[in-house]
Design an enzyme around this catalytic site. Sequence first.
Site, PDB file in Angstrom:
ATOM      1  N   GLN A 328       1.224 -35.196 -29.229  1.00  0.00           N
ATOM      2  CA  GLN A 328       1.318 -34.182 -28.176  1.00  0.00           C
ATOM      3  C   GLN A 328       1.951 -32.913 -28.731  1.00  0.00           C
ATOM      4  OE1 GLN A 328       3.886 -36.827 -25.757  1.00  0.00           O
ATOM      5  NE2 GLN A 328       5.208 -35.056 -25.447  1.00  0.00           N
ATOM      6  N   GLU A 397      31.267 -15.090 -27.741  1.00  0.00           N
ATOM      7  CA  GLU A 397      32.705 -15.367 -27.674  1.00  0.00           C
ATOM      8  C   GLU A 397      33.386 -14.840 -28.946  1.00  0.00           C
ATOM      9  OE1 GLU A 397      33.546 -19.445 -26.511  1.00  0.00           O
ATOM     10  OE2 GLU A 397      31.679 -19.554 -25.376  1.00  0.00           O
TER      11      GLU A 397
END
Length: 623
Positions: A328, A397
């Site tokens: 897939q 951050e």
Amino acid sequence: MSGPTRGAPLSTGTKQRTTLSRRTLVAMMSALLLPLAAMVGLASPAQAAGTTATFVKTSDWGSGFGGSWTVKNTGTAAISSWTLEWDFPAGTAVGSSWDATVTRTGDHYSAKNVGWNGTVAPGASVTFGFNGTGPGNPTGCKINGASCDGGPTNPGDNPPSAPGTPVASNVGDNGATLTWSAATDDHGVKNYDVLRGGTKVATVATTTYTDGGLAAGTDYTYTVVARDNADQTGPASAPVTVHTTGGGNPGGGNAVKLGYFTNWGIYGRNYNVKNIVTSGSAAKITHINYAFGNVQGGKCTIGDSYADYDKAFTADQSVSGVADNWEQPLRGNFNQLRQLKAKYPNIKVLWSFGGWTWSGGFGQAAANPAAFAESCYNLVEDPRWADVFDGIDLDWEYPNACGLTCDTSGAASIKTLLAATRAKFGANNLVTAAITADASSAGKIDAADYGGASASVDWYNVMTYDFFGAWDAKGPTAPHSPLTSYTGIPKDGFNSSDAIAKLKTKGVPASKLLLGIGFYGRGWTGVTQDTPGGTATGAAPGTYEAGIEDYKVLKSSCPTTGLVAGTAYAKCGSNWWSYDTPATVASKMHWAKAQNLRGAFFWEFSGDTTNGELAAAIHNGLG
């Protein structure tokens, strides 16, 4: 068969049969056969003339696509079977199919109804689908031997193509303008139907429409369908979702309820996307931040390719209950999120980049914001998983301050970076950012232009947790997520209330602020004092890291013994912990509503109980 049955009385006696003249017999048989001829004449031409078929690509991942045909009976009589034919160009092919029997001869395909969907009543339609490979589109469509546009009534007049995906602009509290690229047709496009939520709201002759009378702070999904001069409609455009501005008060029912899902959680924590469903949390959230993508060399990059899109989940781990296979085109967490969104189409997913560990590349990104935004857009909108994500979250951050590393790019860097990101991602994608809650004097909120940058974001995730912890090994003990200040708090400005208030004074609207909730506690050991402010000898032991533990563990291993500043604490033996409970979360949601905040978010799903206690408290508290 009708003739002998209708003629049965003639066989009751030889005399009757032999005494009838040849002329009389011919006349009688002609009269008997006329109704049959009429029936046969109605069945075949009417079925062809009154049947149409339209094709749409339901998804496209570059090397392959999902295809869907809709057969519609536009006539006045039911049809009992149908056969659809079309051609694909070389290099495009049908793989697996469902709800029809598909056969192939070269590049010519034929699809026949299965037993249960052959009969189609007037005005009704049936749909079948397949997975395909290659880039092409079908041509030469025939339904029951006639043109797919409705048969011999319009021979050779094909329906129009799908218009381009609508683009939203001038989005306000109560309206938005949609613009799309024109459809094509062999005899000309007459006008366009604009559909909101699948219902037609307007028919316009141009490629733009302004919708009004909408509710503030609400998602609306639009598609556009073209009509040709014969009034035939083609396939719908790809959808676009527009979020109207305003409506920031969670009490109005439009609250954001967002949870972080970590890609590494599928390893030692064994927390999969499926657990969001089994815990009941999927029905209680509106958004997911997928954490994290990396920031390297000033660009967005994959964080963990195996977890993100390669790992094959077993049937018991999968949202759909079907095991992945290696053929897939997409596996991993991305495919699981796709399955989750299929079950819960209201949930929006953002890809979060950075975080504590991977924020080091943001400084370089700030030096060339356009290149950074381009790299992020190309990654998030990769055709293999573009349908999974509804936007991007930047978790820097911290800009112009220190986290794991220190940044010196300047106070304006967050504004320029988010402005470039918004410009690239456009109004139809969400752009958000996780930001500091340090409201101390000359602290991290003061270090960057969060007010100016707020114009480019849908909201900020204000990290109102981790104010205090065992990185100060000897204490004093203090709750890591205080809602308000309290007597003896170790540092002024380290609480949620002060953080939200300071951001408002910087010009950030309340409707662009989410209150942060930690689904974990922080703790010390070697503590003798029950109330906050005690000394310690180090970090309390934790399952994955010293000084931190999930709520689902602490609620039983170290039950709460007190409350302070809107959160809970607990002392068990020599260990001291602080964490939020369903009760304290409920009180924080009440506070958030009183502040007219956009909603709340939490870090992160795997810290909650198997029945999603804390997520439920956020959902119930915000309404």
